[in-house]
Design an enzyme around this catalytic site. Structure first.
Site, mmCIF file in Angstrom:
data_model
loop_
_atom_site.group_PDB
_atom_site.id
_atom_site.type_symbol
_atom_site.label_atom_id
_atom_site.label_comp_id
_atom_site.label_asym_id
_atom_site.label_seq_id
_atom_site.Cartn_x
_atom_site.Cartn_y
_atom_site.Cartn_z
ATOM 1 N N ASN A 18 -3.800 4.685 4.316
ATOM 2 C CA ASN A 18 -4.849 3.850 3.711
ATOM 3 C C ASN A 18 -5.094 2.628 4.614
ATOM 4 O OD1 ASN A 18 -6.071 1.770 2.163
ATOM 5 N ND2 ASN A 18 -5.422 2.736 0.254
ATOM 6 N N LYS A 21 -4.628 -0.932 3.085
ATOM 7 C CA LYS A 21 -3.228 -1.349 2.971
ATOM 8 C C LYS A 21 -2.693 -1.791 4.338
ATOM 9 C CE LYS A 21 -1.200 1.769 -0.498
ATOM 10 N NZ LYS A 21 -0.199 2.838 -0.635
ATOM 11 N N ASP A 78 3.940 2.024 -2.134
ATOM 12 C CA ASP A 78 3.331 2.811 -3.194
ATOM 13 C C ASP A 78 2.889 1.831 -4.261
ATOM 14 O OD1 ASP A 78 2.716 5.676 -3.673
ATOM 15 O OD2 ASP A 78 3.506 5.160 -5.637
ATOM 16 N N SER A 79 1.639 1.936 -4.641
ATOM 17 C CA SER A 79 1.088 0.915 -5.521
ATOM 18 C C SER A 79 0.078 1.537 -6.459
ATOM 19 C CB SER A 79 0.441 -0.197 -4.680
ATOM 20 O OG SER A 79 -0.335 0.370 -3.642
ATOM 21 N N TYR A 163 -9.585 -0.581 -6.131
ATOM 22 C CA TYR A 163 -10.073 -1.138 -7.392
ATOM 23 C C TYR A 163 -10.359 -2.643 -7.308
ATOM 24 C CZ TYR A 163 -8.180 3.253 -9.299
ATOM 25 O OH TYR A 163 -7.905 4.579 -9.562
ATOM 26 N N LYS A 184 -6.322 -13.171 -0.844
ATOM 27 C CA LYS A 184 -5.659 -12.044 -1.531
ATOM 28 C C LYS A 184 -4.201 -11.975 -1.085
ATOM 29 C CE LYS A 184 -5.695 -7.080 -2.365
ATOM 30 N NZ LYS A 184 -6.213 -5.746 -2.049
ATOM 31 N N ARG A 190 1.010 -6.829 -3.334
ATOM 32 C CA ARG A 190 1.524 -6.430 -2.013
ATOM 33 C C ARG A 190 2.155 -7.635 -1.309
ATOM 34 N NH1 ARG A 190 -2.535 -3.866 -1.167
ATOM 35 N NH2 ARG A 190 -1.536 -1.974 -1.930
HETATM 36 P P1 ITT Z 1 -0.810 5.971 1.165
HETATM 37 O O1 ITT Z 1 -0.052 6.806 0.146
HETATM 38 O O2 ITT Z 1 -1.199 6.743 2.380
HETATM 39 O O3 ITT Z 1 -0.146 4.674 1.459
HETATM 40 P P2 ITT Z 1 -2.780 5.740 -0.954
HETATM 41 O O4 ITT Z 1 -4.107 5.043 -1.069
HETATM 42 O O5 ITT Z 1 -2.735 7.205 -1.352
HETATM 43 O O6 ITT Z 1 -2.241 5.543 0.532
HETATM 44 P P3 ITT Z 1 -1.010 5.096 -3.149
HETATM 45 O O7 ITT Z 1 -0.639 6.489 -3.431
HETATM 46 O O8 ITT Z 1 0.035 4.021 -3.176
HETATM 47 O O9 ITT Z 1 -1.720 4.916 -1.744
HETATM 48 O O10 ITT Z 1 -2.176 4.737 -4.168
HETATM 49 C C1 ITT Z 1 -2.469 3.447 -4.447
HETATM 50 C C2 ITT Z 1 -3.869 3.373 -5.003
HETATM 51 O O11 ITT Z 1 -3.909 2.261 -5.903
HETATM 52 C C3 ITT Z 1 -4.863 3.060 -3.883
HETATM 53 O O12 ITT Z 1 -5.434 4.239 -3.344
HETATM 54 C C4 ITT Z 1 -5.866 2.173 -4.597
HETATM 55 O O13 ITT Z 1 -6.801 2.968 -5.257
HETATM 56 C C5 ITT Z 1 -5.006 1.456 -5.621
HETATM 57 N N1 ITT Z 1 -4.554 0.169 -5.066
HETATM 58 C C6 ITT Z 1 -3.301 -0.174 -4.639
HETATM 59 N N2 ITT Z 1 -3.281 -1.423 -4.168
HETATM 60 C C7 ITT Z 1 -4.539 -1.886 -4.288
HETATM 61 C C8 ITT Z 1 -5.160 -3.093 -3.940
HETATM 62 O O14 ITT Z 1 -4.500 -4.080 -3.351
HETATM 63 N N3 ITT Z 1 -6.459 -3.236 -4.201
HETATM 64 C C9 ITT Z 1 -7.154 -2.249 -4.788
HETATM 65 N N4 ITT Z 1 -6.657 -1.063 -5.117
HETATM 66 C C10 ITT Z 1 -5.354 -0.875 -4.869
#
Ligand code: ITT
Length: 222
Positions: A18, A21, A78-79, A163, A184, A190
């Site tokens: 991502n 991130k 993971d978030s 989001y 942010k 994070r």
């Molecule tokens: P990786 O697993 O490759 O790191 P991912 O996007 O699939 O990327 P996650 O499985 O952790 O990551 O999903 C987290 C989702 O939650 C992410 O895709 C966003 O939609 C949301 N998210 C997490 N942190 C966020 C943030 O700071 N701002 C907005 N949305 C966020």
């Protein structure tokens, strides 16, 4: 005083696909003697499926897979978004909410539809982030951060990712997409997790700990 860059920076692979991130994590690590590398600089490398039921399990899976495959220290995040009116959904499924093929805009639209009848006081939510730091040996340490907020009635702002356009910080009256990355990075889930993770990294790289590779070492298999 002159601000000298550290001479020997230990490589820290950021195990995420991502880009939003990666941007935030790299900015938050700027003051550390590690060199954050995106996955495509050490790949091609696929992240494992997020088969865990918690942020902790999934962060651990991603960090260990990348540290073992590359021989570098690895950091995974993971978030997700926990919405109280939805019993904590989408939570660990935040990236998959809306099904395969859905993009950020589709997920936002779906969430707003689900919350259509929910009045202001009940639109509370939080972002949660678990960061895992893995050594090539498979040893892992975890850090966590939470950012409280509420879901806005509609998307606002163009910064950030995911989001952010509907996640409002009550004390600012703005969504995370309406504030600059620096702002942010002072208050996000994070940033809070990273604050704790930085202590872990400092400890790992502290006196007596050797053997971590830097990017000038030959990559494994290369
Ligand atoms: P990786 O697993 O490759 O790191 P991912 O996007 O699939 O990327 P996650 O499985 O952790 O990551 O999903 C987290 C989702 O939650 C992410 O895709 C966003 O939609 C949301 N998210 C997490 N942190 C966020 C943030 O700071 N701002 C907005 N949305 C966020």
């Amino acid at each position: 005083m002159t601000n000298l860059a550290p001479l020997h920076r230990i490589t820290l692979v950021i195990a995420t696909g991502n880009p939003g991130k990666f941007r935030e994590i790299a900015a938050l690590l700027q003051d550390m003697s590690v060199l954050p590398l995106p996955l495509d600089r050490v790949g091609p490398l696929e992240l494992p499926p997020e088969s865990g039921e918690s942020f902790q399990e999934n962060a651990r899976l991603k960090a260990v897979a990348v540290a073992k495959a590359t021989g570098y220290l690895a950091l995974a995040d993971d978030s997700g978004l926990e919405v109280d009116a939805l019993g904590g959904r989408p939570g660990v499924l935040s990236a998959r909410y809306g099904g395969p093929g859905a993009g950020d805009a589709d997920r936002i639209a779906l969430l707003l539809r689900e919350l259509d009848a929910v009045p202001e006081p009940h639109r509370t939510a939080r972002f949660r982030c678990v960061i895992a730091i893995a050594e090539p040996s498979g040893m892992v340490r975890l850090a966590e951060g939470v950012c409280e907020g509420r879901i806005a009635r509609g998307p606002r702002g163009t910064q950030g990712f995911g989001y952010d356009p509907i996640f409002e910080i009550p004390s600012l009256g703005r969504t995370l997409a309406e504030i600059a990355i620096e702002a942010k990075n002072r208050l996000s889930h994070r940033a809070l997790a990273l604050r704790e993770a930085k202590g872990i990294i400092e400890h790992l790289l502290g006196p007596g700990r050797t053997g971590f590779r830097n990017s000038e070492d030959r990559p494994r298999g290369g």
